[in-house]
Design a protein around this motif. Structure first.
Motif, mmCIF file in Angstrom:
data_model
loop_
_atom_site.group_PDB
_atom_site.id
_atom_site.type_symbol
_atom_site.label_atom_id
_atom_site.label_comp_id
_atom_site.label_asym_id
_atom_site.label_seq_id
_atom_site.Cartn_x
_atom_site.Cartn_y
_atom_site.Cartn_z
ATOM 1 N N THR A 233 0.724 -1.399 -0.739
ATOM 2 C CA THR A 233 0.379 -0.346 0.206
ATOM 3 C C THR A 233 1.050 0.902 -0.012
ATOM 4 O OG1 THR A 233 -1.490 -1.412 1.545
ATOM 5 C CG2 THR A 233 -2.374 1.641 1.258
ATOM 6 N N LEU A 234 2.347 1.238 0.737
ATOM 7 C CA LEU A 234 2.641 2.267 0.755
ATOM 8 C C LEU A 234 3.355 2.451 -0.093
ATOM 9 C CD1 LEU A 234 1.826 3.072 4.489
ATOM 10 C CD2 LEU A 234 1.054 4.314 2.790
ATOM 11 N N ASN A 235 4.699 1.635 -0.591
ATOM 12 C CA ASN A 235 5.519 1.205 -1.632
ATOM 13 C C ASN A 235 4.897 2.126 -2.582
ATOM 14 O OD1 ASN A 235 7.877 1.042 -0.213
ATOM 15 N ND2 ASN A 235 7.049 -0.896 0.635
ATOM 16 N N GLY A 236 5.172 3.325 -3.307
ATOM 17 C CA GLY A 236 4.339 2.975 -4.591
ATOM 18 C C GLY A 236 5.094 4.732 -4.841
ATOM 19 N N PRO A 237 3.376 5.301 -6.268
ATOM 20 C CA PRO A 237 3.103 4.497 -6.550
ATOM 21 C C PRO A 237 3.548 3.928 -7.237
ATOM 22 C CG PRO A 237 2.117 7.232 -7.326
ATOM 23 C CD PRO A 237 3.246 6.793 -6.392
ATOM 24 N N ASN A 238 3.344 2.136 -7.748
ATOM 25 C CA ASN A 238 4.046 1.027 -8.753
ATOM 26 C C ASN A 238 3.949 1.291 -9.916
ATOM 27 O OD1 ASN A 238 2.094 -0.610 -9.461
ATOM 28 N ND2 ASN A 238 2.371 -1.762 -7.638
ATOM 29 N N ASP A 239 4.533 0.945 -11.020
ATOM 30 C CA ASP A 239 4.211 0.774 -12.556
ATOM 31 C C ASP A 239 2.998 0.251 -13.171
ATOM 32 O OD1 ASP A 239 7.136 1.801 -12.774
ATOM 33 O OD2 ASP A 239 7.654 0.151 -13.357
ATOM 34 N N LEU B 11 -0.086 0.649 -11.021
ATOM 35 C CA LEU B 11 -0.769 1.032 -11.257
ATOM 36 C C LEU B 11 -0.611 2.821 -12.033
ATOM 37 C CD1 LEU B 11 -3.557 1.944 -9.215
ATOM 38 C CD2 LEU B 11 -1.584 2.467 -7.597
ATOM 39 N N THR B 12 0.183 2.999 -11.991
ATOM 40 C CA THR B 12 1.228 4.552 -13.185
ATOM 41 C C THR B 12 0.409 4.656 -14.486
ATOM 42 O OG1 THR B 12 2.647 5.151 -11.641
ATOM 43 C CG2 THR B 12 3.014 6.159 -13.229
ATOM 44 N N GLU B 13 0.817 3.142 -15.258
ATOM 45 C CA GLU B 13 0.366 2.808 -16.024
ATOM 46 C C GLU B 13 -1.183 2.706 -16.318
ATOM 47 O OE1 GLU B 13 0.077 -1.066 -19.543
ATOM 48 O OE2 GLU B 13 1.704 -1.101 -17.410
ATOM 49 N N ILE B 14 -2.179 1.612 -15.301
ATOM 50 C CA ILE B 14 -3.207 2.422 -15.295
ATOM 51 C C ILE B 14 -4.005 4.039 -15.408
ATOM 52 C CG2 ILE B 14 -6.145 1.798 -14.089
ATOM 53 C CD1 ILE B 14 -4.363 -0.725 -12.618
ATOM 54 N N VAL C 299 -13.152 5.290 -18.380
ATOM 55 C CA VAL C 299 -13.821 5.694 -17.349
ATOM 56 C C VAL C 299 -13.754 4.616 -16.656
ATOM 57 C CG1 VAL C 299 -14.823 6.632 -14.824
ATOM 58 C CG2 VAL C 299 -13.952 7.996 -16.766
ATOM 59 N N ALA C 300 -14.924 3.969 -17.142
ATOM 60 C CA ALA C 300 -15.321 2.514 -16.727
ATOM 61 C C ALA C 300 -13.867 0.978 -16.477
ATOM 62 C CB ALA C 300 -16.283 1.752 -17.634
ATOM 63 N N GLU C 301 -13.320 1.539 -17.670
ATOM 64 C CA GLU C 301 -12.143 0.728 -18.191
ATOM 65 C C GLU C 301 -11.668 0.985 -17.170
ATOM 66 O OE1 GLU C 301 -12.097 -0.032 -23.429
ATOM 67 O OE2 GLU C 301 -11.621 1.789 -22.025
ATOM 68 N N LYS C 302 -11.351 2.045 -16.694
ATOM 69 C CA LYS C 302 -9.840 2.425 -15.884
ATOM 70 C C LYS C 302 -10.025 1.742 -13.614
ATOM 71 C CE LYS C 302 -8.951 5.641 -12.917
ATOM 72 N NZ LYS C 302 -9.285 7.294 -12.348
ATOM 73 N N ARG C 303 -11.573 1.888 -14.576
ATOM 74 C CA ARG C 303 -12.053 1.255 -12.668
ATOM 75 C C ARG C 303 -12.077 -0.688 -12.619
ATOM 76 N NH1 ARG C 303 -17.369 2.809 -12.761
ATOM 77 N NH2 ARG C 303 -17.074 5.595 -12.653
ATOM 78 N N TYR D 187 -6.705 -4.911 -10.452
ATOM 79 C CA TYR D 187 -5.414 -4.955 -9.637
ATOM 80 C C TYR D 187 -5.941 -5.215 -7.903
ATOM 81 C CZ TYR D 187 -1.576 -2.324 -8.140
ATOM 82 O OH TYR D 187 -0.392 -1.475 -7.011
ATOM 83 N N GLU D 188 -6.264 -3.912 -7.606
ATOM 84 C CA GLU D 188 -6.940 -4.646 -5.655
ATOM 85 C C GLU D 188 -7.133 -5.891 -5.752
ATOM 86 O OE1 GLU D 188 -8.065 0.105 -5.093
ATOM 87 O OE2 GLU D 188 -9.025 -0.971 -5.601
ATOM 88 N N GLU D 189 -7.824 -6.376 -6.517
ATOM 89 C CA GLU D 189 -8.267 -7.847 -5.979
ATOM 90 C C GLU D 189 -7.180 -9.213 -6.271
ATOM 91 O OE1 GLU D 189 -11.164 -9.750 -7.682
ATOM 92 O OE2 GLU D 189 -13.409 -8.279 -7.120
ATOM 93 N N GLU D 190 -6.632 -8.361 -6.806
ATOM 94 C CA GLU D 190 -4.517 -8.835 -6.861
ATOM 95 C C GLU D 190 -3.791 -9.069 -5.888
ATOM 96 O OE1 GLU D 190 -3.230 -9.088 -11.248
ATOM 97 O OE2 GLU D 190 -5.006 -9.287 -12.112
ATOM 98 N N ILE D 191 -3.705 -8.036 -5.072
ATOM 99 C CA ILE D 191 -3.035 -7.730 -4.260
ATOM 100 C C ILE D 191 -3.492 -8.008 -3.084
ATOM 101 C CG2 ILE D 191 -1.177 -6.747 -6.660
ATOM 102 C CD1 ILE D 191 -2.069 -3.991 -4.710
ATOM 103 N N TYR D 192 -4.783 -7.210 -2.620
ATOM 104 C CA TYR D 192 -4.982 -7.593 -1.631
ATOM 105 C C TYR D 192 -6.650 -8.285 -0.837
ATOM 106 C CZ TYR D 192 -3.181 -2.426 -1.763
ATOM 107 O OH TYR D 192 -2.390 -1.313 -2.342
#
Length: 182
Positions: free
Chosen positions: A46-52, A54-57, A68-72, A78-83
């Protein structure tokens, strides 16, 4: 005879009591405490970044490569995969994501800052539950400046017996106020 039997009893009893006392004390080791390992993984992500990733999105949306819908949808994935695996249930996961998750990196991203966790100290509370207070030395660095600064961020994590987070609080408001908004 009674005295020697009593003395033998004392000689065997004292080491047994010491062994029992030492064996029953619980020392929390940051590297092996599974509760801390769970909290550490979430805080580091959560606190290292923003990583590549996330920045790409965010950049794709800014450059009108996705709407906006595709970004969401990309952020949800992304969040489901990491959290998601670190949380006890959907409610605790949703609570974390709505307050922190990728939302936490928006302010650094908008103001050209990067965050890096330097150190995290943990303290288990005296509660019967698995509640840990933490204090983070968090480095923040604005692109184009020479030296980073360090701010202390605190919080608390409540975990269940399965080493899953039920609730987490990260106090970052002081950090956001430190950002140069130019």
């Amino acid at each position: 005879m009674k005295k020697s039997c009593y003395r033998s009893f004392k000689i065997t009893l004292i080491p047994f009591l010491l062994l029992l006392l030492v064996g029953c004390t619980e020392k929390t080791d940051k590297d092996t405490d599974e509760y801390i390992l769970t909290v550490e993984a979430v805080l580091q992500t959560t606190l290292n970044g923003p990583n590549d990733d996330l920045t790409e999105i965010w950049n794709k949306q800014m450059e009108n490569k996705i709407d906006v819908a595709e970004k969401r949808e990309a952020l949800v994935q992304y969040e489901e995969e990491i959290y998601k695996d670190y949380f006890a249930n959907q409610t605790s996961y949703n609570d974390f994501i709505s307050r922190y998750g990728t939302v936490l990196m928006i302010e650094p991203y908008k103001n050209n800052y990067t965050l890096k966790v330097k150190n995290i100290d943990y303290e288990r509370t005296d509660s019967k539950e698995n509640i840990y207070n933490f204090s983070i030395a968090l480095e923040y660095h604005k692109k184009g400046t020479e030296s980073p600064e360090v701010k202390r961020v605190t919080g608390q994590a409540n975990l269940n017996r399965d080493y899953k987070i039920e609730r987490m609080l990260i106090r970052v408001n002081d950090l956001w106020g430190s950002f140069d908004k130019k």
